[in-house]
Design a protein around this motif. Structure first.
Motif, PDB file in Angstrom:
ATOM      1  N   ILE A  75      -0.309  -9.735   5.487  1.00  0.00           N
ATOM      2  CA  ILE A  75       0.158  -8.359   5.274  1.00  0.00           C
ATOM      3  C   ILE A  75       0.782  -7.804   6.549  1.00  0.00           C
ATOM      4  N   LYS A  76       0.151  -8.085   7.663  1.00  0.00           N
ATOM      5  CA  LYS A  76       0.658  -7.589   8.953  1.00  0.00           C
ATOM      6  C   LYS A  76       2.058  -8.137   9.248  1.00  0.00           C
ATOM      7  N   ARG A  77       2.289  -9.400   8.907  1.00  0.00           N
ATOM      8  CA  ARG A  77       3.584 -10.030   9.188  1.00  0.00           C
ATOM      9  C   ARG A  77       4.663  -9.629   8.195  1.00  0.00           C
ATOM     10  N   ASN A  78       4.279  -9.368   6.962  1.00  0.00           N
ATOM     11  CA  ASN A  78       5.284  -9.346   5.896  1.00  0.00           C
ATOM     12  C   ASN A  78       5.435  -8.036   5.123  1.00  0.00           C
ATOM     13  N   TRP A  79       4.487  -7.103   5.251  1.00  0.00           N
ATOM     14  CA  TRP A  79       4.560  -5.943   4.345  1.00  0.00           C
ATOM     15  C   TRP A  79       5.754  -5.041   4.631  1.00  0.00           C
ATOM     16  N   ARG A  80       6.054  -4.816   5.883  1.00  0.00           N
ATOM     17  CA  ARG A  80       7.150  -3.887   6.221  1.00  0.00           C
ATOM     18  C   ARG A  80       8.478  -4.427   5.685  1.00  0.00           C
ATOM     19  N   ILE A  81       9.206  -3.551   5.030  1.00  0.00           N
ATOM     20  CA  ILE A  81      10.534  -3.909   4.515  1.00  0.00           C
ATOM     21  C   ILE A  81      11.572  -3.512   5.562  1.00  0.00           C
ATOM     22  N   ILE A  82      12.299  -4.506   6.059  1.00  0.00           N
ATOM     23  CA  ILE A  82      13.300  -4.269   7.102  1.00  0.00           C
ATOM     24  C   ILE A  82      14.679  -4.249   6.460  1.00  0.00           C
ATOM     25  N   GLU A  83      15.429  -3.213   6.788  1.00  0.00           N
ATOM     26  CA  GLU A  83      16.760  -3.051   6.196  1.00  0.00           C
ATOM     27  C   GLU A  83      17.643  -4.266   6.483  1.00  0.00           C
ATOM     28  N   ASP A  84      18.389  -4.664   5.456  1.00  0.00           N
ATOM     29  CA  ASP A  84      19.319  -5.793   5.536  1.00  0.00           C
ATOM     30  C   ASP A  84      18.620  -7.151   5.690  1.00  0.00           C
ATOM     31  N   GLU A  85      17.309  -7.184   5.473  1.00  0.00           N
ATOM     32  CA  GLU A  85      16.586  -8.450   5.476  1.00  0.00           C
ATOM     33  C   GLU A  85      15.907  -8.629   4.121  1.00  0.00           C
ATOM     34  N   PRO A  86      15.706  -9.878   3.693  1.00  0.00           N
ATOM     35  CA  PRO A  86      15.085 -10.102   2.368  1.00  0.00           C
ATOM     36  C   PRO A  86      13.653  -9.580   2.334  1.00  0.00           C
ATOM     37  N   ASN A  87      13.254  -9.102   1.161  1.00  0.00           N
ATOM     38  CA  ASN A  87      11.896  -8.631   0.937  1.00  0.00           C
ATOM     39  C   ASN A  87      10.951  -9.842   0.929  1.00  0.00           C
ATOM     40  N   LYS A  88      10.001  -9.874   1.843  1.00  0.00           N
ATOM     41  CA  LYS A  88       9.137 -11.044   1.998  1.00  0.00           C
ATOM     42  C   LYS A  88       7.991 -11.078   0.991  1.00  0.00           C
ATOM     43  N   ILE A  89       7.729  -9.945   0.347  1.00  0.00           N
ATOM     44  CA  ILE A  89       6.678  -9.890  -0.681  1.00  0.00           C
ATOM     45  C   ILE A  89       7.315  -9.309  -1.936  1.00  0.00           C
ATOM     46  N   SER A  90       7.152  -9.981  -3.052  1.00  0.00           N
ATOM     47  CA  SER A  90       7.793  -9.524  -4.285  1.00  0.00           C
ATOM     48  C   SER A  90       7.224  -8.178  -4.734  1.00  0.00           C
ATOM     49  N   ASP A  91       8.034  -7.401  -5.441  1.00  0.00           N
ATOM     50  CA  ASP A  91       7.573  -6.096  -5.931  1.00  0.00           C
ATOM     51  C   ASP A  91       6.358  -6.209  -6.846  1.00  0.00           C
ATOM     52  N   PRO A  92       6.315  -7.188  -7.768  1.00  0.00           N
ATOM     53  CA  PRO A  92       5.099  -7.310  -8.593  1.00  0.00           C
ATOM     54  C   PRO A  92       3.844  -7.582  -7.759  1.00  0.00           C
ATOM     55  N   ASP A  93       3.983  -8.402  -6.716  1.00  0.00           N
ATOM     56  CA  ASP A  93       2.829  -8.671  -5.854  1.00  0.00           C
ATOM     57  C   ASP A  93       2.395  -7.410  -5.119  1.00  0.00           C
ATOM     58  N   ARG A  94       3.352  -6.624  -4.631  1.00  0.00           N
ATOM     59  CA  ARG A  94       3.017  -5.365  -3.949  1.00  0.00           C
ATOM     60  C   ARG A  94       2.246  -4.433  -4.886  1.00  0.00           C
ATOM     61  N   THR A  95       2.722  -4.330  -6.116  1.00  0.00           N
ATOM     62  CA  THR A  95       2.062  -3.453  -7.087  1.00  0.00           C
ATOM     63  C   THR A  95       0.641  -3.932  -7.397  1.00  0.00           C
ATOM     64  N   THR A  96       0.480  -5.231  -7.580  1.00  0.00           N
ATOM     65  CA  THR A  96      -0.836  -5.798  -7.890  1.00  0.00           C
ATOM     66  C   THR A  96      -1.808  -5.616  -6.721  1.00  0.00           C
ATOM     67  N   ILE A  97      -1.312  -5.831  -5.519  1.00  0.00           N
ATOM     68  CA  ILE A  97      -2.155  -5.672  -4.330  1.00  0.00           C
ATOM     69  C   ILE A  97      -2.677  -4.239  -4.241  1.00  0.00           C
ATOM     70  N   LYS A  98      -1.784  -3.262  -4.364  1.00  0.00           N
ATOM     71  CA  LYS A  98      -2.200  -1.860  -4.231  1.00  0.00           C
ATOM     72  C   LYS A  98      -3.112  -1.417  -5.371  1.00  0.00           C
ATOM     73  N   ALA A  99      -2.969  -2.044  -6.523  1.00  0.00           N
ATOM     74  CA  ALA A  99      -3.812  -1.674  -7.667  1.00  0.00           C
ATOM     75  C   ALA A  99      -5.237  -2.206  -7.536  1.00  0.00           C
ATOM     76  N   ASN A 100      -5.423  -3.245  -6.721  1.00  0.00           N
ATOM     77  CA  ASN A 100      -6.723  -3.918  -6.702  1.00  0.00           C
ATOM     78  C   ASN A 100      -7.443  -3.912  -5.362  1.00  0.00           C
ATOM     79  N   ILE A 101      -6.722  -3.668  -4.272  1.00  0.00           N
ATOM     80  CA  ILE A 101      -7.314  -3.939  -2.966  1.00  0.00           C
ATOM     81  C   ILE A 101      -8.433  -2.958  -2.603  1.00  0.00           C
ATOM     82  N   VAL A 102      -8.335  -1.699  -3.015  1.00  0.00           N
ATOM     83  CA  VAL A 102      -9.388  -0.732  -2.667  1.00  0.00           C
ATOM     84  C   VAL A 102     -10.702  -1.125  -3.336  1.00  0.00           C
ATOM     85  N   ASN A 103     -10.650  -1.401  -4.631  1.00  0.00           N
ATOM     86  CA  ASN A 103     -11.857  -1.837  -5.343  1.00  0.00           C
ATOM     87  C   ASN A 103     -12.449  -3.088  -4.716  1.00  0.00           C
ATOM     88  N   LEU A 104     -11.599  -4.033  -4.404  1.00  0.00           N
ATOM     89  CA  LEU A 104     -12.060  -5.293  -3.832  1.00  0.00           C
ATOM     90  C   LEU A 104     -12.675  -5.077  -2.459  1.00  0.00           C
TER      91      LEU A 104
END
Length: 404
Positions: free
Chosen positions: A70-99
């Motif tokens: 997460i530390k290496r890849n979460w930040r979205i940098i302009e003009d660079e490819p998204n390193k984490i897919s949008d579905p993965d981002r959504t799933t992570i945020k939906a589950n990480i607090v409970n976990l």
């Protein structure tokens, strides 16, 4: 990567190899994980592994790997490819607090750090329900869960202490205050009551005082930029309880360790910081409470031993008194000759002693010792540190001459 048992087993095997002391085993495993981390579902497999694995070592390894990912890849940098897919981002945020809140403390801390990293990028605009989800857990009554929430909130909010003022920052802090300030205050009062109820239960007290230390840190962060209306309206609740905690002396919380600060020392140190913040920035509103804090912190200083574990507490207490003396309308509190003599004899001179712990610290790393000593944050305090404090107090006088 599909979410299936085969991939979980493969991931487990390579995780175990990354812990192997043999570089010929460890490095290929690390390279493999690096090669697959760009695949969709990779972070979800890590979360599944740390939740379901029966091997605690693998669970901790997966938690650390996930946090670093997460530390290496979460930040979205302009003009660079998204390193984490949008579905993965959504799933992570939906589950990480409970976990995070249902995990053992060792894993909880790793996931709390990951939430903080995500929060710095996505909260509040892309993660608007984060705080609400966290605050509802205060009602659980489970202080393992509550302390997980407090620890995560502290990681999220402590940046308010050094952020530059901006409209965006004010809007975020307002949102946080609207959602968090009242539940935090109610939790503070409830925790104080539980401390009284369990005053003879050392195990309960350790958990409760850990909570109070975290709550006190959150108070500092939420009040740093400006005095929120909510905390001004509830100043009596906070300051009265802070004062009571400063004067508390529960024998069960005293430790035999001469070097590491205990929970009571850490809590009182933070309360001194909170009082100094109010004395420096909100002195008009804090004025009715200031004399009792001066008395309490002064008594704390003259009754505190010379052990290393008290260094942070002594330093923060001194900084509070120095911040008070810088205000012209408070100088009368320190102008009496007996008071000045007492300060020099009972606080300054004893704390200038070069202890055996200081000698050991100097021998271990002389440059680091000198740096910390000049800052007033290291073991003991230098002559220069105390002379600076004396000048700040306006007491570099005959009283100092006679005491020295």
């Amino acid at each position: 990567m599909e979410l299936n048992d085969g991939n979980l087993q493969t991931l487990t095997e390579f995780m175990r190899k990354t812990l192997d002391p043999d570089p010929s085993v460890r490095r290929p495993a690390e390279k493999f994980l690096e090669s697959v981390e760009g695949n969709q579902n990779y972070p979800i497999l890590l979360l599944t592994l740390l939740e379901k694995s029966q091997d605690n070592v693998i669970r901790v390894c997966a938690a650390v790997t996930f946090k670093n990912y997460i530390k290496r890849n979460w930040r979205i940098i302009e003009d660079e490819p998204n390193k984490i897919s949008d579905p993965d981002r959504t799933t992570i945020k939906a589950n990480i607090v409970n976990l995070m809140l249902s995990s053992p403390e060792q894993i909880q801390k790793q996931l709390s750090d990951a939430i903080s990293i995500i929060g710095r990028e996505d909260f509040p605009l892309k993660w608007p329900d984060l705080l609400t989800e966290m605050v509802t857990r205060f009602q659980s009554g489970d202080f393992h869960i509550i302390n997980g929430v407090l620890r995560t909130a502290h990681s999220l909010f402590k940046r308010y202490r050094h952020e530059f003022k901006s409209n965006e920052l004010w809007l975020e802090i307002k949102l946080v205050l609207d959602t968090f300030a009242n539940p935090l205050t109610e939790l503070f009062k409830a925790t104080i009551e539980l401390c009284q109820t369990h005053a003879t239960d050392i195990n309960a007290l350790k958990i409760l005082f850990s909570s109070l230390a975290l709550i006190s840190k959150l108070f500092y962060s939420l009040n740093f930029q400006d005095l929120p209306e909510f905390f001004e309206d509830n100043m009596e609740t906070w300051m009265s309880n802070f004062h009571n905690l400063l004067t508390l002396d529960n024998k069960l919380l005293q430790t035999d360790d001469e070097e590491e600060a205990g929970l009571l020392e850490l809590l009182k140190s933070q309360i001194c910081d909170n009082a100094a913040l109010y004395a420096q920035k909100y002195d008009e509103e804090f004025q009715p409470y200031l004399p009792r804090f001066v008395t309490a912190i002064w008594n704390l200083l003259v009754s505190t031993g010379q052990e290393v574990k008290y260094d942070l507490l002594v330093s923060n207490a001194i900084q509070f008194l120095a911040s008070v003396c810088e205000r012209p309308h408070y100088k009368h509190l320190f102008e009496d000759q007996n008071t000045l003599t007492s300060i020099c004899e009972k606080v300054i001179v004893p704390n200038m002693e070069f202890r055996s712990a200081d000698e050991e610290a100097f021998e271990d790393n002389s440059e680091e010792y000198i740096r910390r000593d000049l800052e007033g944050s290291g073991p003991g305090h230098s002559h220069l540190f105390w002379i600076c404090q004396l000048h700040a107090w306006g007491v570099y006088s005959e009283a100092w001459y006679h005491a020295s």
